[in-house]
Design an enzyme around this catalytic site. Sequence first.
Site, PDB file in Angstrom:
ATOM      1  N   ASP A 199      51.387  -8.605 -22.332  1.00 42.17           N
ATOM      2  CA  ASP A 199      51.309  -7.992 -23.784  1.00 42.17           C
ATOM      3  C   ASP A 199      53.195  -8.367 -24.126  1.00 42.17           C
ATOM      4  O   ASP A 199      53.922  -8.634 -23.469  1.00 42.17           O
ATOM      5  CB  ASP A 199      50.742  -6.214 -24.168  1.00 42.17           C
ATOM      6  CG  ASP A 199      52.059  -6.000 -22.973  1.00 42.17           C
ATOM      7  OD1 ASP A 199      52.463  -6.008 -22.082  1.00 42.17           O
ATOM      8  OD2 ASP A 199      52.257  -4.109 -23.606  1.00 42.17           O
ATOM      9  N   HIS A 226      47.058 -12.948 -16.414  1.00 38.73           N
ATOM     10  CA  HIS A 226      46.852 -12.446 -18.093  1.00 38.73           C
ATOM     11  C   HIS A 226      48.658 -12.219 -18.761  1.00 38.73           C
ATOM     12  O   HIS A 226      48.949 -11.516 -18.549  1.00 38.73           O
ATOM     13  CB  HIS A 226      46.323 -11.382 -17.795  1.00 38.73           C
ATOM     14  CG  HIS A 226      46.089 -10.459 -19.500  1.00 38.73           C
ATOM     15  ND1 HIS A 226      44.660 -10.256 -19.524  1.00 38.73           N
ATOM     16  CD2 HIS A 226      46.744  -9.679 -19.643  1.00 38.73           C
ATOM     17  CE1 HIS A 226      45.135  -9.610 -20.772  1.00 38.73           C
ATOM     18  NE2 HIS A 226      45.691  -9.006 -20.722  1.00 38.73           N
ATOM     19  N   ASP A 262      41.585 -14.360 -10.476  1.00 34.99           N
ATOM     20  CA  ASP A 262      42.373 -15.753 -11.056  1.00 34.99           C
ATOM     21  C   ASP A 262      42.171 -15.777 -12.522  1.00 34.99           C
ATOM     22  O   ASP A 262      41.424 -17.064 -12.768  1.00 34.99           O
ATOM     23  CB  ASP A 262      42.928 -16.925 -10.178  1.00 34.99           C
ATOM     24  CG  ASP A 262      43.695 -17.303 -10.754  1.00 34.99           C
ATOM     25  OD1 ASP A 262      44.933 -17.648 -11.328  1.00 34.99           O
ATOM     26  OD2 ASP A 262      44.501 -18.484 -10.096  1.00 34.99           O
ATOM     27  N   GLU A 269      47.708  -9.565 -14.044  1.00 34.89           N
ATOM     28  CA  GLU A 269      48.476  -9.761 -15.044  1.00 34.89           C
ATOM     29  C   GLU A 269      49.854  -9.592 -14.361  1.00 34.89           C
ATOM     30  O   GLU A 269      49.502  -9.618 -13.483  1.00 34.89           O
ATOM     31  CB  GLU A 269      48.661  -7.852 -15.535  1.00 34.89           C
ATOM     32  CG  GLU A 269      49.517  -8.562 -17.215  1.00 34.89           C
ATOM     33  CD  GLU A 269      48.954  -7.603 -18.583  1.00 34.89           C
ATOM     34  OE1 GLU A 269      48.551  -6.865 -18.000  1.00 34.89           O
ATOM     35  OE2 GLU A 269      49.666  -7.115 -19.033  1.00 34.89           O
TER      36      GLU A 269
HETATM   37  O1  9MR Z   1      50.827  -0.703 -14.618  1.00 33.02           O
HETATM   38  C1  9MR Z   1      50.308   0.302 -15.365  1.00 33.02           C
HETATM   39  C2  9MR Z   1      49.153   1.218 -13.949  1.00 33.02           C
HETATM   40  O2  9MR Z   1      49.517   2.060 -13.556  1.00 33.02           O
HETATM   41  C3  9MR Z   1      47.846   1.612 -15.377  1.00 33.02           C
HETATM   42  O3  9MR Z   1      46.965   1.518 -14.307  1.00 33.02           O
HETATM   43  C4  9MR Z   1      47.134   0.515 -16.486  1.00 33.02           C
HETATM   44  C5  9MR Z   1      46.699   1.068 -16.999  1.00 33.02           C
HETATM   45  O4  9MR Z   1      47.141   2.240 -18.193  1.00 33.02           O
HETATM   46  O5  9MR Z   1      48.782   0.016 -17.089  1.00 33.02           O
HETATM   47  C6  9MR Z   1      49.109  -0.555 -16.655  1.00 33.02           C
HETATM   48  O6  9MR Z   1      50.349  -1.114 -17.250  1.00 33.02           O
HETATM   49  C7  9MR Z   1      50.085  -2.473 -18.005  1.00 33.02           C
HETATM   50  C8  9MR Z   1      50.349  -1.323 -19.471  1.00 33.02           C
HETATM   51  O7  9MR Z   1      49.828  -0.271 -19.784  1.00 33.02           O
HETATM   52  C9  9MR Z   1      50.897  -2.462 -20.608  1.00 33.02           C
HETATM   53  N1  9MR Z   1      51.474  -4.285 -20.248  1.00 33.02           N
HETATM   54  C10 9MR Z   1      50.902  -4.136 -19.272  1.00 33.02           C
HETATM   55  C11 9MR Z   1      50.837  -3.291 -17.956  1.00 33.02           C
HETATM   56  C12 9MR Z   1      50.132  -3.754 -16.998  1.00 33.02           C
HETATM   57  O8  9MR Z   1      49.222  -3.819 -16.954  1.00 33.02           O
END
Ligand code: 9MR
Length: 855
Positions: free
Chosen positions: A346, A668, A716, A725
């Site tokens: 994102d 992602h 994947d 991601e």
């Molecule tokens: O790394 C984060 C993980 O520990 C959480 O469980 C998750 C859900 O809240 O979010 C992950 O972080 C994401 C972030 O919220 C938005 N940008 C992408 C991050 C990686 O997936």
Amino acid sequence: MRSRRLLTATLLVALAAFPLAAPAAAADYERVLNGTFETGSPDPWWSSAGVTNRVTGGELCAAVTGGTTNPWDALVGQNGVPFETGQSYTFSFDAHATTAQPVTAAAGESVSPYRGIASQQFTLSPVKQRFSFTFTSTLDFPDAGNGQVAFQLGGQAADNTICVDNVSVIGGVKPPGGVNPNPAKKVQVDLVAYVPGLPKRATLVSTATTPQTWTLRDSAGTAVATGQSTPKGADATSGDPVHLIDFSSFDTAGTGYTLSVGEDSSFPFDISADPVKRLRYDSLAFFYHQRSGTPIEAQYVGDEYARPAGHINVAPNQGDNNVPCRADLACGYTLDVRGGWYDAGDHGKYVVNGGIATWQLLNAYERATRVGDASAYRDGALNIPEKANGVPDLLDEARWEADFLLKMQAPDGMAHHKIHDANWTALPTRPELDDQPRRLSATSTAATLNLAAVAAQGARLWKTIDAAYSAQLLAAARKAYTAAKANPAKLAEPNDGTGGGAYSDDTVSDEFYWAASELYATTGDAAYRTDVTASPHYKAASLNRGGFHWGGTAPLGDITLALVPTELPAADVAAIKSAFATVADQHLTAMADMGYAAPYDNSTAGYVWGSNSTVLNNAQVLALAHDFTGAAKYREGVFEALHYILGRNPLSTSYVAGYGDQAMTNAHHRFWARQNDPTLPIAPPGSLSGGPNSALQDPVAQRLLTGCPQQKCWVDDIGAYSVNEVAINWNSALAWVSGWAAEKSTPPVPPAADCEVSFTAGRWPDGLSAQVKITNTGKTAWTDWTLGFSLPGTQRVTSGWSAQWSQTGRDVTAASMSWNGSVKPGKSVHIGFNGSGAGADPTVFVVNGRTCKTP
Ligand code: 9MR
């Protein structure tokens, strides 16, 4: 919940345009996930602000706060629902409400422009009823993508609770699909490389209960080594029946080796230190790719990854030059928060995650300056715009984010938790084409302490490189720490997940300890020291096998206090170091029982979102245990962790793009989105996938992976954001560990030429008598010696001569006697033993820690 969307009035228009009657679907495909709520969890159903989802009595009950104007002001929905143009769908559900009210069921698009497909209003009462309507799709989201269903629950003055169950959307002709999980091999190896001189282990998937013969072949297909596997039985974490293969005895560098058992062959791999030395830099290059607010230039990344600057107020970007706070906060100012790294797939920029990622890169550098080799990070080491400015490139890259963190500091010293899009954008969306408004979330204690910690750490590292910058960082750090102490419990909102991640954290004592540790290590000030020693986290009190992550940062303070000389009592620093060795030992013990060894504790939460970063952060703990004690076993543990990440796992997959024959490709990511748009690139080499997540927190993972054993909960697929991601705090862990491993691969092997061991045995059905000749082939005399080898099969030493013999499991040790410890160059000693059981000759002999030649 990444992509919740407001389905707006357009849906009602769509309903009028497309009446309910439609041709029958060709197949009865169920298109929603978890419509019966049997999982006990609402996932992947999301709710909008003002709505709280709970599963009670087998139903999803949404507590809706009253006082909203429009039906779509309060929503419960699911994204990633596949729809095909022209196909018929029947949307049905049971529902009841505490107080009777109208509710609209809608199908449409989850991202801008939020086109509707169909919707219908029903009146709910306290009595459960079944509702249903049929429509034809006007939009095409055949592979989950941006399709959405939602219940619009708003427009009511009073609070209400609305429960739904047996939610179903049936229709369409395309079988439910997506990317197939990667095919797995039976012989699982690191798909990249094993480093000469270090253990080489693989996993065989086999239900056989007896040892199996393995063969190692070179790139020409010639057998170069063979041996027997060790059956280990069922491995619950992977779901595989496993054997261990140890081919450490073979140590000839080369490329294209394969390991096979019967007809089953592994992917090819190298025996070489070169790949990990490349990975050290590719993992760091990731950060340049993620830079915001600057063009990514072809001269540094090649044509396919080059792109214009994102988020500098050039349309359609709404820019990061003058970002206001979210409307409900009314902070009264805007901030220029250009720059920094995009967090992940994102375009959000989050201080808590930027904090740990920057700290980890800076720590790789600081550790190298104190107990390693910092020349690897010199100016010119990376291909970035600052590669000839006279400053180590790792510092240059970290400064890109440190500067952004400084910009997130509000006038009162607190730091804003995050800045991101007002709404989630579609996949793909190039950074420069993101048209969403950008908003600052409130300031938080956690973000403020992240800023304090990283700025204090940076002040130390830039002190002799850029004194003015160092002073600026230290001033910001002190100001932030003071502000955090004045606002010690300003927590980020757990439900603030629209358009960006929440990154909420309800415990900040660890961030306080981390920030105080950094400030104390930099300044020596008594006040910071008091906060450090009074903290419940002091002396690695909270270091355990869970390690550290963005929400649990106390060990970062421990690491700094262990590496940077301070006036703390030597015994306290020793206690911190010894805690690292203790936890590292716990990892090694657990890893010895795993089918696919990884420093990861799945006992409380299974495999979590970003599990690969947990593996690597724990590898950092092992690496530091090696730095603090010198014990070889911890170094071996670090390389075992890398082997897991690079392919010795139950999916035969390298989680690092560009590394190995079956490597992650469909991350992602909104720009590296070739799976959705063939003109876009895949993730660049050195990008780390988040890894298995047994909670399956996105619809694609749920659709493709339900029922997976924990270590196999990964696919994947670009849509599977909860498993695939990429993120800055994950790549920082890869950069730290691969940098350390590269350093420890040079020189690759202690020369094996100073000893030679020959082993001859006479055997009968249940016993043996063995003679061992140990020769000093080096140039210096030994004063004593210890021989180690592993005895295959069921063989046990029963009595021995001319050495002190002992055996633990298969590992045999023979230590010199007082009269034969001294061995001059060129001389030999003869020892031997009688034993019971059956098995082959040992293949690897180690004398005084060095692997010996065999005749
Ligand atoms: O790394 C984060 C993980 O520990 C959480 O469980 C998750 C859900 O809240 O979010 C992950 O972080 C994401 C972030 O919220 C938005 N940008 C992408 C991050 C990686 O997936």
